[in-house]
Design a protein around this motif. Structure first.
Motif, PDB file in Angstrom:
ATOM      1  N   SER A   9     -24.685  89.299  18.028  1.00  0.00           N
ATOM      2  CA  SER A   9     -25.573  90.229  18.704  1.00  0.00           C
ATOM      3  C   SER A   9     -26.984  90.079  18.163  1.00  0.00           C
ATOM      4  O   SER A   9     -27.291  89.168  17.401  1.00  0.00           O
ATOM      5  N   SER A  10     -27.839  90.992  18.558  1.00  0.00           N
ATOM      6  CA  SER A  10     -29.206  91.063  18.054  1.00  0.00           C
ATOM      7  C   SER A  10     -29.642  92.519  18.123  1.00  0.00           C
ATOM      8  O   SER A  10     -28.975  93.348  18.735  1.00  0.00           O
ATOM      9  N   ASN A  66     -30.607  87.750  15.065  1.00  0.00           N
ATOM     10  CA  ASN A  66     -32.061  87.703  14.949  1.00  0.00           C
ATOM     11  C   ASN A  66     -32.582  88.415  13.700  1.00  0.00           C
ATOM     12  O   ASN A  66     -33.787  88.532  13.511  1.00  0.00           O
ATOM     13  N   ASN A 105     -26.043  87.697  22.233  1.00  0.00           N
ATOM     14  CA  ASN A 105     -27.272  86.923  22.086  1.00  0.00           C
ATOM     15  C   ASN A 105     -26.910  85.448  22.136  1.00  0.00           C
ATOM     16  O   ASN A 105     -26.369  84.898  21.189  1.00  0.00           O
ATOM     17  N   SER A 107     -29.125  82.973  22.693  1.00  0.00           N
ATOM     18  CA  SER A 107     -30.340  82.164  22.606  1.00  0.00           C
ATOM     19  C   SER A 107     -30.198  80.941  21.709  1.00  0.00           C
ATOM     20  O   SER A 107     -30.897  79.948  21.911  1.00  0.00           O
TER      21      SER A 107
END
Length: 177
Positions: A9-10, A66, A105, A107
């Motif tokens: 997650s973030s 993150n 997340n 990314s």
């Protein structure tokens, strides 16, 4: 029947900045103690899901991808040499050995990462994505690597399904805690 769930997650950068201003002593904590403090204090989705999955009896671990300070701490404690975020996330999944991988997340992830997860971490039986925002072609290509997606609006669900991605609708809610 219980199973192990690992989430990637973030959290909003503004929340993380506020957390670190409030808790300057985190640099002295171990990764686990640091993560537990963050998850106990946060009102973000990742913390709420993790707490509630645990209440349901699931063995759950969440990584805040993150949070560079926290991720760096895991890397040091586990003697990981690579500087690539995808390698760090792979190592974290492998260390936990989940049955279910829940990704909020994406990314740092690509097709090769998903293939490596499926080929090298045999405990992973199901990969779920959670996404409730506009998307682009890059994200759509990544989503083809998951078993299904959970989204928060009927319009997004329909759009994902039109693109050939199995989707389930779960409306946003608020954790009363």
């Amino acid at each position: 029947m219980s199973f192990k769930l690992f989430s990637i997650s973030s959290m909003y950068q503004g929340y993380l900045q506020s957390f670190y201003r409030k808790n300057p002593h985190t640099k002295e904590l171990t990764y686990e103690d640091h993560l537990n403090l963050l998850m106990d204090e946060a009102t973000e989705f990742a913390a709420s899901y993790t707490r509630n999955f645990r209440k349901l009896g699931l063995d759950t671990k969440c990584v805040i991808s993150n949070d560079t300070l926290l991720q760096h701490k895991w890397k040091l404690e586990n003697k990981l040499k690579s500087d690539k975020e995808s390698d760090l996330l792979f190592a974290q999944v492998k260390a936990f050995g989940p049955d279910v991988l829940w990704i909020e997340n994406m990314s740092y992830l690509n097709d090769d990462w998903f293939n490596e997860i499926r080929n090298k971490i045999k405990t992973v039986k199901l990969i779920i994505a959670y996404h409730c925002a506009p998307f682009n072609r890059v994200l759509l290509n990544k989503l083809k690597n998951v078993d299904f997606i959970i989204t928060c609006t009927p319009g997004l669900k329909k759009s994902f399904e039109e693109k050939g991605i199995k989707a389930f609708l779960v409306y946003h809610g608020f954790d009363t805690e």
